[in-house]
Design a protein around this motif. Sequence first.
Motif, short mmCIF file in Angstrom:
data_model
loop_
_atom_site.label_atom_id
_atom_site.label_comp_id
_atom_site.label_asym_id
_atom_site.label_seq_id
_atom_site.Cartn_x
_atom_site.Cartn_y
_atom_site.Cartn_z
N VAL A 121 11.53 2.81 -24.77
CA VAL A 121 11.20 1.77 -25.75
C VAL A 121 9.74 1.35 -25.65
O VAL A 121 9.09 1.07 -26.67
N GLU A 122 9.18 1.35 -24.46
CA GLU A 122 7.81 0.88 -24.27
C GLU A 122 6.76 1.94 -24.60
O GLU A 122 5.57 1.64 -24.60
N GLY A 156 20.63 6.12 -37.46
CA GLY A 156 21.08 6.56 -38.78
C GLY A 156 22.04 7.73 -38.63
O GLY A 156 23.03 7.66 -37.90
N ARG A 157 21.73 8.84 -39.32
CA ARG A 157 22.57 10.04 -39.22
C ARG A 157 22.01 11.02 -38.19
O ARG A 157 22.59 12.09 -38.00
N SER A 158 20.91 10.69 -37.55
CA SER A 158 20.29 11.60 -36.58
C SER A 158 20.84 11.36 -35.18
O SER A 158 21.04 10.21 -34.77
N LEU A 159 21.07 12.45 -34.46
CA LEU A 159 21.58 12.37 -33.10
C LEU A 159 20.73 13.28 -32.22
O LEU A 159 20.59 14.47 -32.50
N LEU A 160 20.14 12.71 -31.17
CA LEU A 160 19.26 13.45 -30.28
C LEU A 160 19.84 13.47 -28.88
O LEU A 160 20.08 12.42 -28.27
N VAL A 161 20.08 14.67 -28.36
CA VAL A 161 20.59 14.86 -27.00
C VAL A 161 19.45 15.35 -26.12
O VAL A 161 18.71 16.25 -26.50
N ALA A 162 19.30 14.74 -24.94
CA ALA A 162 18.32 15.20 -23.94
C ALA A 162 19.08 15.44 -22.64
O ALA A 162 19.77 14.54 -22.15
N ASN A 163 18.96 16.64 -22.09
CA ASN A 163 19.75 16.99 -20.92
C ASN A 163 18.89 17.64 -19.85
O ASN A 163 18.09 18.54 -20.13
N ALA A 164 19.08 17.19 -18.61
CA ALA A 164 18.47 17.81 -17.44
C ALA A 164 19.54 17.89 -16.36
O ALA A 164 19.82 16.90 -15.69
N GLY A 165 20.17 19.04 -16.22
CA GLY A 165 21.22 19.18 -15.23
C GLY A 165 22.50 19.75 -15.82
O GLY A 165 22.48 20.46 -16.82
N ASP A 166 23.64 19.42 -15.21
CA ASP A 166 24.91 20.02 -15.62
C ASP A 166 25.91 19.02 -16.18
O ASP A 166 27.11 19.32 -16.25
N CYS A 167 25.46 17.81 -16.56
CA CYS A 167 26.30 16.99 -17.43
C CYS A 167 26.34 17.68 -18.79
O CYS A 167 25.52 18.54 -19.09
N LEU A 211 8.61 6.73 -33.68
CA LEU A 211 8.14 7.68 -34.69
C LEU A 211 8.17 9.12 -34.21
O LEU A 211 8.46 10.03 -34.98
N GLU A 212 7.88 9.35 -32.94
CA GLU A 212 7.92 10.71 -32.39
C GLU A 212 8.91 10.73 -31.22
O GLU A 212 8.54 10.90 -30.06
N LEU A 213 10.16 10.59 -31.58
CA LEU A 213 11.18 10.33 -30.58
C LEU A 213 11.38 11.49 -29.60
O LEU A 213 11.61 11.27 -28.41
N GLU A 214 11.28 12.71 -30.08
CA GLU A 214 11.49 13.85 -29.18
C GLU A 214 10.42 13.89 -28.08
O GLU A 214 10.72 14.11 -26.91
N LYS A 215 9.17 13.68 -28.47
CA LYS A 215 8.10 13.65 -27.48
C LYS A 215 8.26 12.45 -26.54
O LYS A 215 8.01 12.55 -25.33
#
Length: 382
Positions: free
Chosen positions: A148-149, A195-206, A155-159
């Motif tokens: 958040v900070e 909204g309708r966008s869904l972003l997954v970020a994964n590091a590991g085996d979850c 605006l550039e959520l993936e980065k």
Amino acid sequence: MCVNDAEQVNIERENFENNSKQQQQPPWPPHCNEVLHTQMENFDKEPRLISSSVENSVPLRSICEDSVVIDGKQNLLNFAPTLRSGEWSDIGGRPYMEDTHVCIGDLSKKFGCKILGEGPISFYGVFDGHGGKGAAQFVREHLPRIIVEDADFPLELEKVVTRAFMETDAAFAKSCSLESTLSSGTTAITVMIFGRSLLVANAGDCRAVLSRCGLALDLSKDHRPCSTEERMRIESLGGYVDDGYLNGQLSVTRALGNWHLEGMKLKGERSGPLSAEPELKLITLTKEDEFLIIGSDGIWDVFTSRNAVDFARRRLQQHNDVKLCCQEMVEEAIKRGATDNLTVVIVSFQLEPPPHVVVKRGRVRRSISAEALENLKCLLEL
């Protein structure tokens, strides 16, 4: 007189037919007419070949085809998800609980900041600690705030998310240098919905698995040493795989923390074989998407992705209680002999329970599951 009358009737008939043809002439160009006529003739004979020929046709024909596809997508995207979430965890067969998780319905409200855009941004995460609970708890507390900070949020959520994983990992390294008892590591998977966008970020085996019309879609990839891509990355950074373990010590190739393990991570510009950088997956939700399962690896030790979706759908059809469904999944994992800590978060996108549908299966039946096949591949590579 009769002959003249007959000739006059024929003339009037021809004029009428010509006028009718002109009125029925479609508004598109003549060559589109030919394509349509050819498709109608061959539709019952070779429908697949026709579909292929349209895709490889001239531009104007492609425009006609694309207009139908766009309309179909618009119908699917004319959907506003209604989020309902639940979670459950259990120590399982371990002496200590090192799993933790977080569910935040509105990030801006949680941290008291204003963000641009329509509607709230929701945040869900599962963190599976190893060698202690310090890393998992640190990441749970700090990662959402660091996201958040960031000046580029949202605006550039993936980065932003990628940077946040790396910055959280570096911040934990500093904490460990001040308090060595915190030394530990954790895998991490986060899901952000806006909204309708869904972003997954994964590091590991979850793992995060989406139920779409009853089908199971993996939205993350397990980072294990047996993965060919991960092994190549590891070896390029001076690491190695020994007996299925990274540098003979870890069963995962991406994680936050573990700064106390020699040779795993390097400070500064150089990177060690153990990476905290997440892999991202961004999708657009449609009305076909039912719910998302996020679980620690203890869940996936006894559930396949397909099996987990089937289990959750049946329970939600019975009672439509997301939290109860999470509890039942954890309890079922224990019955199946799970020996690890167990954590599961389910996010539903619908108010109604999943409909009863017949899921189409492939014509060729597998005698071995996809996950068992991957495990066999790993064994053969060792």
